[in-house]
Design an enzyme around this catalytic site. Structure first.
Site, PDB file in Angstrom:
ATOM      1  N   SER A  50     -20.327   9.751  49.067  1.00 54.50           N
ATOM      2  CA  SER A  50     -21.297   8.822  49.640  1.00 54.50           C
ATOM      3  C   SER A  50     -20.695   7.418  49.734  1.00 54.50           C
ATOM      4  CB  SER A  50     -22.560   8.775  48.776  1.00 54.50           C
ATOM      5  OG  SER A  50     -22.254   8.213  47.505  1.00 54.50           O
ATOM      6  N   ASP A  83     -20.977  11.624  53.129  1.00 56.68           N
ATOM      7  CA  ASP A  83     -22.410  11.890  53.023  1.00 56.68           C
ATOM      8  C   ASP A  83     -23.195  10.625  53.356  1.00 56.68           C
ATOM      9  OD1 ASP A  83     -24.744  13.299  52.406  1.00 56.68           O
ATOM     10  OD2 ASP A  83     -24.656  12.753  50.279  1.00 56.68           O
ATOM     11  N   ASP A 105     -25.964   8.977  59.528  1.00 53.92           N
ATOM     12  CA  ASP A 105     -27.398   9.085  59.270  1.00 53.92           C
ATOM     13  C   ASP A 105     -28.121   7.913  59.917  1.00 53.92           C
ATOM     14  OD1 ASP A 105     -29.939   9.481  58.410  1.00 53.92           O
ATOM     15  OD2 ASP A 105     -29.509   9.298  56.269  1.00 53.92           O
ATOM     16  N   HIS A 181     -34.494  13.664  48.236  1.00 52.20           N
ATOM     17  CA  HIS A 181     -33.396  13.191  47.399  1.00 52.20           C
ATOM     18  C   HIS A 181     -33.868  12.890  45.981  1.00 52.20           C
ATOM     19  CE1 HIS A 181     -30.701  13.028  50.770  1.00 52.20           C
ATOM     20  NE2 HIS A 181     -31.492  12.227  51.438  1.00 52.20           N
ATOM     21  N   GLY A 182     -32.934  12.988  45.039  1.00 49.29           N
ATOM     22  CA  GLY A 182     -33.219  12.610  43.670  1.00 49.29           C
ATOM     23  C   GLY A 182     -33.738  13.756  42.824  1.00 49.29           C
ATOM     24  N   HIS A 214     -30.359  18.614  53.138  1.00 52.33           N
ATOM     25  CA  HIS A 214     -30.087  17.573  52.161  1.00 52.33           C
ATOM     26  C   HIS A 214     -31.139  17.640  51.054  1.00 52.33           C
ATOM     27  CE1 HIS A 214     -27.094  14.793  54.181  1.00 52.33           C
ATOM     28  NE2 HIS A 214     -27.289  15.739  55.090  1.00 52.33           N
ATOM     29  N   SER A 217     -31.150  19.810  45.476  1.00 50.30           N
ATOM     30  CA  SER A 217     -30.958  20.110  44.060  1.00 50.30           C
ATOM     31  C   SER A 217     -32.219  20.756  43.493  1.00 50.30           C
ATOM     32  CB  SER A 217     -30.630  18.833  43.272  1.00 50.30           C
ATOM     33  OG  SER A 217     -29.289  18.444  43.492  1.00 50.30           O
ATOM     34  N   ASP A 259     -26.408  17.295  44.522  1.00 50.20           N
ATOM     35  CA  ASP A 259     -25.892  16.108  43.847  1.00 50.20           C
ATOM     36  C   ASP A 259     -26.587  15.907  42.510  1.00 50.20           C
ATOM     37  OD1 ASP A 259     -24.773  13.714  43.125  1.00 50.20           O
ATOM     38  OD2 ASP A 259     -25.680  12.522  44.707  1.00 50.20           O
ATOM     39  N   SER A 260     -27.918  15.788  42.517  1.00 49.74           N
ATOM     40  CA  SER A 260     -28.649  15.490  41.285  1.00 49.74           C
ATOM     41  C   SER A 260     -28.388  16.513  40.186  1.00 49.74           C
ATOM     42  CB  SER A 260     -30.157  15.413  41.569  1.00 49.74           C
ATOM     43  OG  SER A 260     -30.454  14.323  42.405  1.00 49.74           O
TER      44      SER A 260
END
Length: 313
Positions: A50, A83, A105, A181-182, A214, A217, A259-260
């Site tokens: 990223s 990313d 993006d 995300h997250g 995306h 996680s 990612d997370s």
């Protein structure tokens, strides 16, 4: 084997009913844990970086870590991907700097502006043999510099995808079907459910075209519990159910971003070690088990979620 693009990876994944894991990397231990798992499972992989990771570790250090991974895993196809590239300049820097794939993006921009910015990146990238991922729809959540509230998120409109791909020439498309995300993806007490109806409509509009998820996680609860047990504060962290991701991987979804989960595995391990071994001060003492946890997490994803074990050749 040198770094590869995702073109052949995605063609095989689409035809084979599996997805490639796109794992975010920030340091040596994360790169090692991911690629060691891929070597053992004979799995292709996308290492993605990223804007925040480039600011943290620098482009040069990350490139050298990935080059070392390629040397250590000569039989594993490895793509290096940007990313959430926020603008043309960032994408150009990564293209010029050796990345084999970039994401632009511009999903928060109006449709026509998204097309204009994406096409600019595509035109430049394709001159150098680099592939481009774009995004339609907006995911909620927080990932590095990407911050989108639930109110500002939106599902991808299937009626727009064919025009978008045709006019931009992008090579893959990230869509919004309910991932985010997250580590706090859903409200406590709700049943997480991806919008497979949106995914199926996008598949119909783009036959044979690779789709990307995306914010995928799963937020393994054993690591959330580990973090909280050893002094953390991650109440109500909830992710995407793995059975839904496996279902998505059998469809046109060829790339699933993770990612997370890596962060949770590393942080939980480090917290546990430092509490249980308070006299330790050598970083190798707590980073070694953290790296091992990342490796086991990635192996689990490859086998049970992505379905790409044994697909390196």
């Amino acid at each position: 084997m040198a770094l590869v693009t995702t073109t052949e990876m995605f063609k095989k994944a689409y035809d084979g009913g599996y997805a490639i894991g796109a794992f975010n990397v920030n340091n040596m231990e994360i790169v090692q844990g991911i690629t060691e798992a891929c070597k053992e499972e004979n799995s292709p992989v996308i290492l993605q970086v990223s804007k925040g990771a480039r600011s943290y570790a620098s482009h040069t250090y990350l490139m050298k870590l990935v080059e070392a991974a390629v040397m250590d895993c000569p039989d594993i196809p490895i793509a290096l991907h940007l990313d959430h590239g926020p603008d043309f300049e960032t994408c150009k820097s990564c293209i010029d700097g050796g990345f084999t794939s970039v994401m632009i993006d511009a999903s928060s921009r109006p449709f026509e502006e998204n097309i204009e910015i994406t096409k600019q990146v595509v035109d430049y990238a394709h001159k150098y043999g680099v592939v481009v991922e774009a995004e339609l729809g907006t995911l909620a959540g927080i990932e590095d510099d990407v911050v989108v509230s639930a109110e500002d998120s939106s599902y991808t409109r299937p009626e727009e995808v064919e025009e978008f791909v045709r006019r931009t020439g992008c090579d893959s498309l990230a869509i919004a079907i309910g991932t985010s995300h997250g580590a706090f993806k859903f409200k406590p007490g709700t049943k997480p459910q991806l919008r497979f109806d949106v995914l199926r409509e996008c598949e119909k509009k783009l036959p044979g075209f690779p789709i990307v998820l995306h914010g995928a996680s799963s937020v393994p609860q054993e690591y959330v519990h580990m973090i909280n047990t050893y002094g953390g504060a991650m109440k109500d962290a909830i992710g995407v159910p793995e059975d839904q991701l496996r279902e998505a991987a059998r469809s046109a979804v060829c790339k699933i971003n993770i990612d997370s989960d890596l962060r949770l595995a590393m942080t939980g391990s480090v917290r546990k070690h430092l509490v249980e071994c308070p006299a330790d001060f050598d970083p190798r003492q707590y980073l070694k088990p953290a790296r091992a946890n990342i490796k086991e997490l990635v192996r689990h994803k490859i086998v049970n979620v992505l379905g790409c074990s044994g697909k390196a050749l």
